[in-house]
Write a protein that holds these residues in place. Sequence first.
Motif, mmCIF file in Angstrom:
data_model
loop_
_atom_site.group_PDB
_atom_site.id
_atom_site.type_symbol
_atom_site.label_atom_id
_atom_site.label_comp_id
_atom_site.label_asym_id
_atom_site.label_seq_id
_atom_site.Cartn_x
_atom_site.Cartn_y
_atom_site.Cartn_z
ATOM 1 N N ASP A 556 49.548 54.867 35.310
ATOM 2 C CA ASP A 556 51.139 56.277 35.640
ATOM 3 C C ASP A 556 51.838 55.670 33.923
ATOM 4 N N ASP A 557 53.095 55.102 34.182
ATOM 5 C CA ASP A 557 53.758 55.156 33.008
ATOM 6 C C ASP A 557 53.676 53.406 32.466
ATOM 7 N N ASP A 558 53.855 52.560 33.249
ATOM 8 C CA ASP A 558 53.367 51.293 33.056
ATOM 9 C C ASP A 558 52.018 51.314 32.393
ATOM 10 N N ILE A 559 51.148 51.636 33.224
ATOM 11 C CA ILE A 559 49.579 51.875 32.603
ATOM 12 C C ILE A 559 50.189 51.713 30.944
ATOM 13 N N THR A 560 50.295 53.234 30.970
ATOM 14 C CA THR A 560 51.018 54.196 29.670
ATOM 15 C C THR A 560 50.877 53.273 28.494
ATOM 16 N N ASN A 561 52.370 52.413 28.895
ATOM 17 C CA ASN A 561 52.845 51.324 27.608
ATOM 18 C C ASN A 561 52.494 50.021 27.268
ATOM 19 N N ILE A 562 50.737 50.113 28.354
ATOM 20 C CA ILE A 562 50.577 48.624 28.232
ATOM 21 C C ILE A 562 49.627 48.491 27.777
#
Length: 799
Positions: A556-562
Motif C-alpha cells: 500500500d501507499d504507506d509501505i511505498t512511502n517507508i
Amino acid sequence: MILNTQLEYKGDLFPATIKTYKKDVDVLHFSTTNNVILQLTVLRDSVLRFRYTTVGKFENDFSYAIDENASRGYNHLEISDDDEKYIVTTSKLICHIYKSDLRKSIFDAKDKSLICEDEKGFHWEESYELGGDIVKMSKAAQNGESYYGLGDKPNHLNLKGKRFENWATDSYAYGKDTDPIYKAIPFYTALHDNKSYGIFFDNTFKTYFDFCHERRNVTSFWAQGGEMNYYFIYGPKMIDVVSNYTDLTGTPELPPLWALGYHQCKWSYYPESNVKEITSKFRELNIPCDAIYLDIDYMDGFRCFTWNKDYFPDPKRMVKELADDGFKTVAIIDPGIKIDMDYDVFREGLEKDYFCKRADGPYMKGKVWPGECYFPDFTRPEVRKWWAGLFKELIEDIGVKGVWNDMNEPAVMDVPGKTFPNDVRHDYDGNPCSHRKAHNIYGMQMARATYHGLKKFNYPKRPFVITRSAYSGTQRYTSTWMGDNVASWEHLQIANIQAQRLALSGFSFAGSDIGGFAEQPNGELYARWIQLGVFHPFCRTHSSGDHGDQEPWAFDDDITNIVRKFIEIRYQLLPYLYTAFHQYSQDNVPMLKSLVLFDQDDSQTHYRTDEFVCGNQLLICPVNEPNAKGRRMYIPKGEWYNFWTNELVLGGKETWVDADLDSMPIFVKAGAIIPKYPVQQYVGEKSIDELTLDVYYKHGKEDSELYEDANDGFDYKKGRYSLRKFNLSGNDNKLVIRIHKRGKYETPYETFKFNLIGLPFKVKSIKVDNEYIDLKDVKFNGDNSLVLSKGFTNLQIKG
C-alpha cells in the motif's frame, strides 16, 4: 569407517618423533621418523603457515585463494630448541613444536600468554574408500572461547557448539539450520581472554569444522583429501585478524558508485514492455534505483549469450533507453551451455574441447534450465580467456553494465547430489584433479572469468559482477548474495547474520534478496527488510515472481512511502558507504562489523547477533518481529546519538528503542562526521554542488574519513582521488575540526555545509585557518549549520 568425524581416533595415524630439522630463510622443515613433514612458513610476524605431508614430499604448492599481492615480511625471526621442543619466535608470536609428536603451542610474544594449542594436533586416516588420506587437525578449546566466520552459514553468529560442512550447494529455500549452503569459506576467528586469532584452512575438498560440538573442550577441522594446509593469523584484535586474512586472500577494486545504489530484480522481467513499465514506475514515484536485472527468460531458450527476440527485439536500443533514464542493465549468465549444434557458443566450446569430462572420457552432461548441457572447465586458463571473450557482444556492443553468475556451485538438476559426479576431471591450472577437489572453486573461477570479460569490454569503466557460489578469495572478483532465501521473519534475521558473517570472512560486498526469494512477504516484512538491506553493501530486491509482485509499490501507499524514505537515506549516505568500500579495498577493513568485531573487550558483544556497525560509525539494529513498535537492543560502550532525534545515549547496556514501522534503530557514534549527498534518483543524476557534513559533537576525540573519486573508471589508481581525514576534538566550550587531504582529484563541489549536532554551547565565534570569520559570511544560523569553502584545514567553533 566414519569419514566425517574428526574425533574418532581409532584407526587414526599420528606423526612420530622429529628426526631432522632444516631452515630455508623463512621456511622451516621438520621431518619425523614415519615420513611426516611439517613445513612452517613465517609470512609475517603475526601470520604462520603450517603445511603437512604424510608421504615424505609435498605436491605442487598452488592455491586459488591466496592473492599474489598478499603482504610478506617480518621484523624478527629466531629459532632455538631444548630437549623437549623447537621454539620459533617472531616479534608477535612464539611457537613451540614438540619433538615427540609435532604438536604445537602458540603464545603471545609480548606477555607469553597461550593463544592456541594442539590437542591431538595433526593426524590422518587412510581412507581406502576415498583412495587417499582424510587429513585432520584438533585443537584444545580455551576457557570461554568463542568462534566466528565460515562465510554464509545461516545459524547464530557465534559458532560455538556447532559443526559445519563446506561444500558449495544449491540450497533453495534453506533454513537457519541448513548446512552446507552456497559458499565454502574455510576461515574462522576465535576469541578468548580478549585475544583473537584466525585459522584459514586452505583446502578445497569437502571440509568440516567442529567447534566443541562433539567434545566440549576440542575444536577441529578436517578434509576428505588434499593437504593439511592452514594459516594461523594472530590479532590480538579481531579486526586485525580479519584484515590480515583479507590481505592474504585479497580485496576487490572499487566498484562503480552506481553498484552501491538500489537494484531491482525478479524472476523474470520480460518482455521489454514489462521492463520499461517497472523502470518508469520508479521514476514516476521518485523511488531511487540504479539497476534493473534480466533473469534467464531474456535468453533464447535459456542459451547463455543469446536474446529472445520475441521478448527483446532490439536489446541494444532498449539498454540505451534504460541508460538514458539512469538504469544500468544487469544480465544473468549461468555455466550450463545447452547441447545444440546450431548454437555457436556450444559448437565453439565443443570444437575447442573446453567442456568438463568424466574420468573415462565422455563430456559431463547435466540438466539445468536449457535442458541437457555441457559445462566449461573454468580451471583451464584458455577456457577462462574464451569465456571472458564471449562477453564482447553483451557488454561492448549491447551495453549491459553488470553480469550475475547463478547456478555456479555448480548446480545440476534431477541428480541426488545436485552437482557433478566426483569423477569429473578438471585441469586446475595445470594440477589435474577430480571434481572432489575442484567443486568448491568452480563458481569462483567462473566469476573470475566473467570479471575479466567485463573488465576488458567495459573498459575504461569498472566491472560489476555478482556470484552465488564462492570460495575464499572470490571477493577479489565479484560481489555476492545469499541465494534463494524465503519471505519470512526468520529469514530477515538470517540475512542479517549472513551479511555480518561474510564481512567477518573477508567478503564485505554482499546482501540478501530483500523481501525473500521464495514465497511472498507482506508489506510490513518487506518494509522491515528494506530497512536492513539499505545498510548492506549490496542492496537488491529479488523474488521468484511466482507469488505476486515485490516492487517497492507492490503493497500500500504507506509501505511505498517507508521504502522510498529508506532508499533515499541510502542515496544520501552513498559517500559514507563509498568511503567504507575504499577502506575495505585499500586497508582490508570489513564494511560491516558485528559488535564483537567492533568491541571484543566487552564480553556482552560476544553473543550479540542483531546489532552491527555499518562502516565505522553507524550502529544499525533491524526490527525482525511483526507488529513491533520498537525493540530491545544492545548499544556498545561509548556515546551514541539517536539518528532520528539526535538524543545522546550512553552505551554499554541493553535498552529499549522506539521504532514504529516507518523507523528503525539507527545510532551515530559521537564525534562522527557523516558525509551526505542530496537525494538522487540514480547516481550521477545531479551534479553535487555542495556536500553536507553532519558533525556529531563529542567531548573528546574522533577521526572520520571521506573518500571520493570520479565514481567510475581507474584514474583513482593513478592518484586521482581525494581522501580527507577529519580529526574532531571537543570540550565544554570549543569544537575543533582539522582536515588533512591527499590525492589529486578535485571534487565537483566547492562548499561544505556543516550541520553541528549536539553542541553543548551557543556559538559565539568561528575561526577558519586561524582567522576569525563573521558569522553571516558562513551563513551561520540558529539551527547550527554553516557553509564553508572546501579548501580549509582548520575549523574552530567557540562558545
